[in-house]
Design a protein around this motif. Sequence first.
Motif, PDB file in Angstrom:
ATOM      1  N   HIS A   1       0.811  -1.224   0.000  1.00 27.32           N
ATOM      2  CA  HIS A   1       0.000   0.000   0.000  1.00 27.32           C
ATOM      3  C   HIS A   1       0.841   1.269   0.000  1.00 27.32           C
ATOM      4  O   HIS A   1       1.989   1.245   0.411  1.00 27.32           O
ATOM      5  CB  HIS A   1      -0.900   0.024   1.246  1.00 27.32           C
ATOM      6  CG  HIS A   1      -1.813  -1.146   1.318  1.00 27.32           C
ATOM      7  ND1 HIS A   1      -2.953  -1.253   0.569  1.00 27.32           N
ATOM      8  CD2 HIS A   1      -1.715  -2.307   2.028  1.00 27.32           C
ATOM      9  CE1 HIS A   1      -3.545  -2.406   0.828  1.00 27.32           C
ATOM     10  NE2 HIS A   1      -2.811  -3.076   1.696  1.00 27.32           N
TER      11      HIS A   1
ATOM     12  N   PRO B   1      -1.903   3.931  -9.446  1.00 28.16           N
ATOM     13  CA  PRO B   1      -3.069   3.046  -9.305  1.00 28.16           C
ATOM     14  C   PRO B   1      -4.142   3.684  -8.421  1.00 28.16           C
ATOM     15  O   PRO B   1      -3.821   4.243  -7.379  1.00 28.16           O
ATOM     16  CB  PRO B   1      -2.496   1.796  -8.622  1.00 28.16           C
ATOM     17  CG  PRO B   1      -1.023   1.953  -8.593  1.00 28.16           C
ATOM     18  CD  PRO B   1      -0.677   3.377  -8.862  1.00 28.16           C
ATOM     19  N   ASP B   2      -5.418   3.586  -8.842  1.00 29.21           N
ATOM     20  CA  ASP B   2      -6.528   4.147  -8.066  1.00 29.21           C
ATOM     21  C   ASP B   2      -6.521   3.608  -6.649  1.00 29.21           C
ATOM     22  O   ASP B   2      -6.792   4.310  -5.689  1.00 29.21           O
ATOM     23  CB  ASP B   2      -7.875   3.767  -8.708  1.00 29.21           C
ATOM     24  CG  ASP B   2      -8.074   4.484 -10.032  1.00 29.21           C
ATOM     25  OD1 ASP B   2      -7.409   5.522 -10.236  1.00 29.21           O
ATOM     26  OD2 ASP B   2      -8.872   4.001 -10.855  1.00 29.21           O
ATOM     27  N   SER B   3      -6.237   2.312  -6.533  1.00 28.40           N
ATOM     28  CA  SER B   3      -6.287   1.647  -5.225  1.00 28.40           C
ATOM     29  C   SER B   3      -5.074   2.014  -4.372  1.00 28.40           C
ATOM     30  O   SER B   3      -5.037   1.704  -3.195  1.00 28.40           O
ATOM     31  CB  SER B   3      -6.283   0.136  -5.436  1.00 28.40           C
ATOM     32  OG  SER B   3      -5.081  -0.233  -6.121  1.00 28.40           O
ATOM     33  N   GLN B   4      -4.077   2.660  -5.002  1.00 26.80           N
ATOM     34  CA  GLN B   4      -2.790   2.965  -4.362  1.00 26.80           C
ATOM     35  C   GLN B   4      -2.128   1.714  -3.782  1.00 26.80           C
ATOM     36  O   GLN B   4      -1.335   1.780  -2.849  1.00 26.80           O
ATOM     37  CB  GLN B   4      -2.943   4.051  -3.289  1.00 26.80           C
ATOM     38  CG  GLN B   4      -3.339   5.379  -3.919  1.00 26.80           C
ATOM     39  CD  GLN B   4      -3.464   6.518  -2.923  1.00 26.80           C
ATOM     40  OE1 GLN B   4      -3.288   6.341  -1.724  1.00 26.80           O
ATOM     41  NE2 GLN B   4      -3.772   7.700  -3.429  1.00 26.80           N
ATOM     42  N   CYS B   5      -2.492   0.543  -4.340  1.00 26.64           N
ATOM     43  CA  CYS B   5      -1.831  -0.670  -3.878  1.00 26.64           C
ATOM     44  C   CYS B   5      -1.481  -1.570  -5.065  1.00 26.64           C
ATOM     45  O   CYS B   5      -1.902  -1.321  -6.193  1.00 26.64           O
ATOM     46  CB  CYS B   5      -2.664  -1.394  -2.832  1.00 26.64           C
ATOM     47  SG  CYS B   5      -4.001  -2.386  -3.468  1.00 26.64           S
TER      48      CYS B   5
ATOM     49  N   VAL C   1      -4.835  -5.913  -4.851  1.00 25.64           N
ATOM     50  CA  VAL C   1      -5.964  -5.678  -3.954  1.00 25.64           C
ATOM     51  C   VAL C   1      -6.222  -6.959  -3.163  1.00 25.64           C
ATOM     52  O   VAL C   1      -6.319  -8.043  -3.728  1.00 25.64           O
ATOM     53  CB  VAL C   1      -7.212  -5.250  -4.760  1.00 25.64           C
ATOM     54  CG1 VAL C   1      -8.414  -5.119  -3.840  1.00 25.64           C
ATOM     55  CG2 VAL C   1      -6.944  -3.934  -5.483  1.00 25.64           C
TER      56      VAL C   1
END
Length: 210
Positions: free
Chosen positions: A91, A103-107, A110
């Motif tokens: 993350h 990345p949108d998820s910042q990871c 997922v």
Amino acid sequence: MDNSKRTVVVTGFGPFGEHTVNASWVAVQELKKLGLGSEVDLQVYEVPVEYQTVQSLVPSLWKQYHPLLVVHVGVSGMATTVTLEKCGRNHGYKGLDNSSFCPDSQCCIVGGPDCIDSVIDMESVAKRVTASGLGVAVSVSKDAGRYLCDFTYYTSLYLSHGRSAFIHVPPLGKPYSGEDLGRALQAIVQEMLELLDQAQEKINCQQHFH
């Protein structure tokens, strides 16, 4: 492909920011010249500093080569030694890449674990390489920096169940030349292979006795 040979894939990164020549790719090209001995088929790749490319490239390297080990090399402007990274983190990816993407998820993955450790004992590698009198300082770190280096490492560790390594090198001339870094990579990767062999022998012995 000669199946009696073991395959090792080593990657360096392309240019980004002020690193118009990326020391990691220079070092990997020097390693390619030196090789890892006749028993090892060494494949090298230059990885662009882009999250989406890493997401497709790293799995394809594992699929294509079924390597014994994948070693990623990156440059760190803050490094003054050749630095072995112990783990990759999932993350905190907020820095934009060369195509202004993050990345949108910042990871990385997922639902993946927060942190994955390499199966290779980096302290042991650092000690052994330092003791060999190579003339290049080697240290160990637990934080690969939450940018493409860390992202690539985590992705590789996730896919390989820990059979990957990441090495940070300082920028060229600060203090080491490309040749110095190539020699250091050669010594480090050879130690890593040695440790993997010993671990494998232990496993084989244990199976033998049960």
